[in-house]
Design a protein around this motif. Structure first.
Motif, PDB file in Angstrom:
ATOM      1  N   TRP A 164     -21.888 -53.850  -0.611  1.00 24.19           N
ATOM      2  CA  TRP A 164     -21.382 -52.838  -1.528  1.00 24.19           C
ATOM      3  C   TRP A 164     -20.991 -51.524  -0.855  1.00 24.19           C
ATOM      4  O   TRP A 164     -20.084 -50.837  -1.329  1.00 24.19           O
ATOM      5  CB  TRP A 164     -22.437 -52.538  -2.592  1.00 24.19           C
ATOM      6  CG  TRP A 164     -22.284 -53.348  -3.837  1.00 24.19           C
ATOM      7  CD1 TRP A 164     -21.402 -54.361  -4.084  1.00 24.19           C
ATOM      8  CD2 TRP A 164     -23.052 -53.202  -5.037  1.00 24.19           C
ATOM      9  NE1 TRP A 164     -21.571 -54.867  -5.344  1.00 24.19           N
ATOM     10  CE2 TRP A 164     -22.580 -54.168  -5.960  1.00 24.19           C
ATOM     11  CE3 TRP A 164     -24.084 -52.365  -5.422  1.00 24.19           C
ATOM     12  CZ2 TRP A 164     -23.101 -54.312  -7.247  1.00 24.19           C
ATOM     13  CZ3 TRP A 164     -24.612 -52.507  -6.698  1.00 24.19           C
ATOM     14  CH2 TRP A 164     -24.135 -53.464  -7.603  1.00 24.19           C
TER      15      TRP A 164
ATOM     16  N   SER B 143     -16.198 -59.442  -7.582  1.00 25.38           N
ATOM     17  CA  SER B 143     -16.619 -58.097  -7.175  1.00 25.38           C
ATOM     18  C   SER B 143     -15.784 -57.587  -6.015  1.00 25.38           C
ATOM     19  O   SER B 143     -15.374 -56.418  -5.990  1.00 25.38           O
ATOM     20  CB  SER B 143     -18.102 -58.107  -6.798  1.00 25.38           C
ATOM     21  OG  SER B 143     -18.912 -58.349  -7.920  1.00 25.38           O
TER      22      SER B 143
ATOM     23  N   GLU C  29     -18.564 -50.081  -3.737  1.00 24.21           N
ATOM     24  CA  GLU C  29     -18.717 -50.428  -5.150  1.00 24.21           C
ATOM     25  C   GLU C  29     -18.394 -49.202  -6.004  1.00 24.21           C
ATOM     26  O   GLU C  29     -18.818 -48.083  -5.703  1.00 24.21           O
ATOM     27  CB  GLU C  29     -20.142 -50.917  -5.411  1.00 24.21           C
ATOM     28  CG  GLU C  29     -20.587 -50.931  -6.853  1.00 24.21           C
ATOM     29  CD  GLU C  29     -19.735 -51.845  -7.731  1.00 24.21           C
ATOM     30  OE1 GLU C  29     -19.541 -51.519  -8.908  1.00 24.21           O
ATOM     31  OE2 GLU C  29     -19.269 -52.898  -7.233  1.00 24.21           O
TER      32      GLU C  29
ATOM     33  N   ILE D 275     -17.752 -55.020 -14.443  1.00 25.29           N
ATOM     34  CA  ILE D 275     -18.806 -55.580 -13.599  1.00 25.29           C
ATOM     35  C   ILE D 275     -19.894 -56.268 -14.416  1.00 25.29           C
ATOM     36  O   ILE D 275     -20.493 -57.259 -13.983  1.00 25.29           O
ATOM     37  CB  ILE D 275     -19.412 -54.479 -12.691  1.00 25.29           C
ATOM     38  CG1 ILE D 275     -20.296 -55.090 -11.596  1.00 25.29           C
ATOM     39  CG2 ILE D 275     -20.169 -53.453 -13.493  1.00 25.29           C
ATOM     40  CD1 ILE D 275     -19.545 -55.913 -10.586  1.00 25.29           C
TER      41      ILE D 275
ATOM     42  N   THR E  12     -21.627 -59.750 -13.132  1.00 30.72           N
ATOM     43  CA  THR E  12     -22.949 -59.850 -12.507  1.00 30.72           C
ATOM     44  C   THR E  12     -24.103 -59.787 -13.498  1.00 30.72           C
ATOM     45  O   THR E  12     -25.221 -60.182 -13.159  1.00 30.72           O
ATOM     46  CB  THR E  12     -23.135 -58.731 -11.468  1.00 30.72           C
ATOM     47  OG1 THR E  12     -22.973 -57.456 -12.113  1.00 30.72           O
ATOM     48  CG2 THR E  12     -22.115 -58.859 -10.348  1.00 30.72           C
TER      49      THR E  12
END
Length: 686
Positions: free
Chosen positions: A101, A193, A430, A609, A613
């Motif tokens: 990330w 992602s 991220e 997101i 996730t």
């Protein structure tokens, strides 16, 4: 399964000569640390990650085999040993996921992705190990096992149920299918992602089009030719509420709702399909049924009832909010008889205009009183005073980027944990806001291993002309996400597997802290003008409080819209009538009957997101908020700086994890059963 795990250990190492012996990391590997010694992240390279992953897997699988091979089993050599093994694997997972990330090194990010996926595959294998499960079940059912009490019994039951949830009772063919689905889901999720975080979208504006945006914002994104190149990221979303031109607002809203769409729409379709297959394989009607089984809600039916109840509670207020916004729009455009719907890209702008005209409240002007450095210091001071903790900044820590800072947490002279702050956006990082665990607390043979966490943010960054000046919404996010950090720092239980609470309660422990910045004495203690030092004006604060419930019904409906989308994806999927994820937005807007939020031709689900996730999680924000507002009543009663109440909250709620039933713990803190009265009142709906 024993042969499978041993073979897996051999394949991971790529050799056979040491497959039955423990291995130690190379001396120069930054992940080779003593108890509570920080990792030298600045020194980590891709090879270090690869070795760290492979060695930990190898040693963990040998320890798993050791559990099964014992002639006599007891709690120490079964469940406690497994907790230690799981903790070691979890640390590798968290650290490799972190570096995926945040690292500026592309090779480190790539190896980080490979690492956490490999760890996930190994954990899947372990949880599907029938011989290991038989060992655990055999001990639990033994005379000694039946005598387990307290956290030992809770841990044993947790592990047994966890193994069942991960397919250990499936037959051979179904177990193979299960593992295949998990591997495919993890690969798809990682790619989603990556696509989202590496996408680059910009909006190029001229001097006329930039009108309405703050001067510091213009300074940040101006080009030499006099135009403005604005990255379409969370940190620039104020364009939607401040740009004077509706066309500019539409262009921005369209771009941000189309991030990674081309790559991620087919990935999302596959994710939803494969998760549905997984849920059915595990004996449920849907993936939501499977995923919710271990949450507070337990069933999709209970979540739907919860959502429907709040939809009904907030709809009347939401419809009134829409009419207010129409009046604001019509006044602004001098179209008094226009009864047309508010365009979705204009909603934020006219809400901002409402605040400015009716309440004389300009949220952008508030930034001048909210320099990040002062806000951060004020927040840290408050949390320390309230919770009876001390945060000590670490000088020159070894971190993954120069902007990252590190703190140690103490209770008196006792080290309680440490945390990192990575607060500002940069390429390939991220893009959202998270409190990220890197290590959970647990008792080891060498002493207590304290938790480690990171606050990942994308707050407004400083420029050459201005310091970082954050919005009030960003201040709220800062207080919220740091609530997750102190939650993780507060755990002091023996077993790492019991450190984490139920997913749909997790947000409550951070949402509660958002209330502190609605108190003037608290806010004015740190909110001061970045140039003059003038304290946040009381008159401005009063206007903000007066406007607190402006649009509250509409905001509640907007949150519920996301809940509906998430639940429809994962509870209403029909393989014989394949879901159109674009049409779903339209169908939900029609069902809600408040306003059409969907912008034709956009795909916001491609860069969301949560549905990637954290599927079937979004309702948890509202579920948690009910608990948060109820628990806050105890602070309102005793004082927002009352350390005694704060320490009680830390010890009873934050330190709990999964060691005690949540409703029981909340009742112990409040001195009564919980209810939703404070939440309904907070929305102005009572």
């Amino acid at each position: 399964m024993r042969l499978t795990l041993l073979l897996l250990a051999t394949l991971v190492l790529g050799c056979t000569n040491s497959k039955n012996e423990k291995i130690v990391l190379q001396a120069d590997n930054p992940f080779l640390v003593n108890l509570n010694e920080p990792i030298a992240y600045a020194k980590v390279n891709a090879n270090h990650i690869k070795e760290y992953v492979n060695v930990t897997i190898h040693n963990s699988l040998l320890d798993i085999e050791s559990i099964k091979s014992k002639d006599v089993h007891n709690f120490e050599n079964t469940f406690k040993t497994y907790d230690r093994i799981n903790n070691e694997l979890d640390k590798v997972y968290c650290n490799t996921f972190l570096l995926n990330w945040v690292s500026a090194d592309s090779l480190v990010r790539i190896e980080g992705t490979k690492g956490y996926q490999k760890i996930d595959s190994v954990i899947t294998e372990i949880r599907a190990d029938k011989d290991l499960f038989k060992t655990f079940k055999g001990y639990v059912d033994s005379d000694d096992g039946k005598l387990l009490q307290g956290n030992k019994k809770i841990l044993a039951n947790y592990i047994i149920e966890d193994f069942k949830q991960y397919g250990v009772n499936l037959n051979k063919a179904d177990l193979k299918t299960y593992k295949t689905l998990i591997a495919q889901i993890n690969k798809l999720s990682a790619q989603y992602s990556t696509n989202m975080n590496t996408a680059e979208e910009y909006l190029i504006l001229n001097e006329e089009e930039i009108d309405g945006l703050p001067e510091n914002f213009k300074d940040t994104y101006t080009l030499e030719n006099g135009t403005y190149k604005i990255p379409v990221i969370n940190a620039t979303s104020l364009v939607k509420s401040n740009a004077s031109s509706s066309q500019v607002r539409k262009a921005y809203a369209t771009k941000i709702a189309n991030i990674a769409a081309e790559q991620n729409l087919p990935i999302l379709d596959s994710l939803v399909s494969k998760r549905h297959q997984l849920g059915v394989l595990m004996g449920y009607d849907s993936y939501a049924g499977y995923n919710l089984a271990n949450k507070m809600a337990k069933t999709p039916e209970k979540v739907w009832d919860f959502i429907d109840g709040l939809l009904a509670e907030s709809k009347i207020k939401a419809l009134k909010d829409i009419e207010v916004l129409k009046t604001v729009r019509n006044t602004h455009l001098n179209t008094p008889n226009d009864d047309s719907a508010i365009d979705p890209w204009d909603y934020g702008y006219y809400f901002d205009q409402l605040l400015k005209t009716k309440y004389n409240l300009d949220y952008e002007k508030m930034r001048e009183y909210l320099p990040m450095d002062a806000c951060l210091e004020g927040m840290l001071t408050l949390y320390q005073e309230l919770l009876g903790l001390k945060f000590k900044k670490v000088e020159n820590p070894s971190v993954w980027h120069k902007d990252v800072t590190m703190y140690e947490v103490y209770e008196g002279e006792k080290l309680k944990g440490s945390f990192y702050l990575d607060l500002y956006p940069r390429p390939n990082k991220e893009t959202w806001f998270y409190g990220v665990p890197l290590k959970w607390g647990s008792q080891t043979a060498k002493g207590y291993e304290v938790p480690v966490a990171m606050l990942l943010g994308n707050f407004t960054k400083a420029t050459d002309k201005l310091p970082s000046l954050i919005s009030f919404n960003e201040l709220t996010t800062l207080f919220h996400e740091f609530g997750h950090i102190v939650d993780m720092m507060s755990y002091e239980g023996e077993f790492s597997l019991l450190a984490n609470t139920k997913d749909d309660f997790a947000e409550a422990m951070s949402q509660i802290f958002e209330n502190w910045i609605d108190d003037y004495d608290i806010l004015s203690s740190f909110a001061k003008h970045y140039k003059t030092g003038e304290v946040f004006p009381k008159e401005l604060f009063n206007k903000k409080i007066e406007a607190k419930n402006a649009g509250s019904g509409l905001l509640a409906q907007l949150s519920l819209r996301y809940c509906l989308y998430d639940m429809n994806l994962y509870d209403k999927f029909n393989p014989n009538n394949f879901l159109n994820t674009n049409q779903l937005w339209k169908d939900i807007d029609t069902k809600m009957g408040v306003m059409d939020y969907y912008i034709e031709g956009t795909h916001p689900q491609a860069s969301w997101i949560h549905i990637n996730t954290n599927p079937t999680y979004y309702y948890g924000y509202l579920w948690s908020e009910v608990y948060a507002q109820d628990m806050f009543t105890e602070f309102k009663k005793n004082g927002l700086r009352d350390t005694e109440t704060g320490i009680r909250y830390r010890k009873i709620i934050l330190a709990n994890g999964a060691q005690r039933d949540i409703d029981e713990a909340v009742e112990a803190f409040l001195g009564r059963p919980t209810n939703n009265k404070a939440y309904i009142k907070s929305l102005g709906l009572e």
